[in-house]
Design a protein around this motif. Structure first.
Motif, short mmCIF file in Angstrom:
data_model
loop_
_atom_site.label_atom_id
_atom_site.label_comp_id
_atom_site.label_asym_id
_atom_site.label_seq_id
_atom_site.Cartn_x
_atom_site.Cartn_y
_atom_site.Cartn_z
N ALA A 94 -1.85 1.80 1.27
CA ALA A 94 -3.00 1.74 0.34
C ALA A 94 -4.23 2.40 0.97
CB ALA A 94 -3.31 0.29 -0.02
N CYS A 95 -4.37 2.27 2.28
CA CYS A 95 -5.51 2.90 2.96
C CYS A 95 -5.32 4.41 3.02
CB CYS A 95 -5.70 2.31 4.36
SG CYS A 95 -6.30 0.61 4.31
N VAL A 96 -4.13 4.85 3.42
CA VAL A 96 -3.88 6.29 3.52
C VAL A 96 -4.03 6.96 2.15
CG1 VAL A 96 -2.08 8.02 3.98
CG2 VAL A 96 -2.43 6.12 5.57
N GLN A 97 -3.56 6.30 1.11
CA GLN A 97 -3.62 6.91 -0.23
C GLN A 97 -4.92 6.58 -0.97
OE1 GLN A 97 0.06 6.32 -2.40
NE2 GLN A 97 1.12 7.71 -1.02
N LYS A 98 -5.88 6.00 -0.25
CA LYS A 98 -7.22 5.73 -0.79
C LYS A 98 -7.21 4.93 -2.09
CE LYS A 98 -9.42 9.31 1.79
NZ LYS A 98 -8.86 8.71 3.00
N LYS A 99 -6.40 3.88 -2.10
CA LYS A 99 -6.28 3.05 -3.30
C LYS A 99 -7.38 1.99 -3.35
CE LYS A 99 -1.84 4.26 -4.43
NZ LYS A 99 -1.60 5.26 -5.46
N ASN A 100 -7.53 1.42 -4.54
CA ASN A 100 -8.32 0.21 -4.72
C ASN A 100 -7.31 -0.91 -4.96
OD1 ASN A 100 -10.83 1.62 -4.85
ND2 ASN A 100 -10.28 2.23 -6.94
N GLY A 101 -7.54 -2.06 -4.37
CA GLY A 101 -6.58 -3.12 -4.64
C GLY A 101 -7.04 -4.49 -4.19
#
Ligand code: PSU
Ligand code: MN
Length: 304
Positions: A94-101
């Protein structure tokens, strides 16, 4: 590298050894609808502040781990319909792919522990699903590995509670009932399943946690608090809604990480949102009790 942003209020509380309570955010992104999710998240933070502790709501925004949110960030995550559910396995991707969660209990525990937060409040932990005994929430193994106090109202009643209880026992996770001898069943005060120990004061919980960890044991301490009596739903009543929801999930073939949010939503609808009111009340109450425990724990830790 994973970037972590600790809000200045949380940072100074940690530096000065003042009590901090971590809060999860899957309950915001997947557990409750807008605007009740935002109101509840703010209500939990307020309950912690009123008990003279600092709240630290944890989530991932644009691939950055956030510990403690300002109003705009809280509003954003509460409205974000695309936010993903972040269990511990999802943190790095999630951090590498710049997600919100929103972080689940397992995701939040991992992050809180790394930041030096020792107490965490939630509604109900994940567990072993009914009819899907292979679906074991990552919350359970995480509780066996991360030494923090988790304050909850048991496991969600949509789950197989006896199997979940057995897992906790096998993993050496002490289950402490706060003013109760029975494991609460999330919406209900009673489950018929005993806790390991009943305690009456936050100080005693802090003492058990400190002794457990001082002895070299490294599991979490699971503190179970019954839902406030005026909002609790008797088991027989809520069970009808749960069975309808389980049946629907089965017919639609809903599985994996979508299962818990689906079931919670269907139970809420079938109970005419009564279950949601219970969920909100117990979340705020658990936050308040977690703050009282955090206060006792920082006092004890000063004498190491
Ligand atoms: N407690 C609530 N509502 C929720 C949850 C907990 O009152 O939505 C979330 C938690 O974040 C928990 C997750 O970790 O549901 C469990 O999901 P799963 O069964 O997929 O592991
Ligand atoms: Mn699952």
């Amino acid at each position: 590298m994973i970037e972590i942003n600790i809000n200045p209020t949380v940072q100074s509380a940690l530096r000065e050894n003042r009590p901090v309570v971590a809060l999860e955010s899957t309950v915001i992104t997947h557990g409750l609808p807008y605007p009740q999710n935002k109101e509840t998240a703010i209500g939990m933070e307020t309950a912690i502040q009123e008990s003279a502790a600092t709240p630290a709501t944890i989530c991932i925004l644009g691939g950055v781990i956030h510990i403690g949110l300002v109003a705009d960030q809280m509003d954003f995550i509460a409205r974000s319909s695309k936010a993903i559910k972040i269990s511990r396995k999802d943190i790095a991707a999630a951090c590498v792919q710049k997600k919100n969660g929103g972080t689940t209990v397992s995701g939040t525990m991992e992050i809180a522990y790394k930041a030096g937060i020792q107490v965490f409040a939630t509604g109900g932990i994940g567990g072993i699903h009914r009819n899907h005994s292979q679906d074991v929430s990552a919350d359970l193994p995480t509780l066996s590995q991360i030494p923090i106090i988790v304050v909850c109202s048991g496991a969600k009643a949509i789950l197989d509670l006896p199997a979940t209880r057995e897992y906790l026992e096998t993993s050496g996770i002490p289950v402490i009932g706060f003013k109760t001898s029975e494991l609460p069943a999330f919406y209900s005060i009673n489950s018929g399943i005993p806790v390991d120990y009943r305690v009456e004061t936050p100080l005693e919980i802090a003492e058990i946690a400190r002794s457990h960890w001082d002895f070299g044991l490294s599991t979490a301490i699971l503190v179970t608090v019954p839902p406030p009596a005026e909002f609790a739903i008797p088991t027989e009543e809520i069970e009808a809604s749960i069975l309808v929801a389980l049946n629907e999930a089965n017919k639609k073939g809903i599985k994996g990480s979508a299962l818990t949010p689906f079931l919670l939503d269907r139970v809420s609808e079938h109970s005419q949102t009564r279950s949601m009111q219970t969920n909100i009340a117990l979340l705020k109450n658990n936050a308040r009790i977690a703050a009282l425990i955090a206060k006792e724990l920082v006092k004890l830790m000063q004498f190491i």
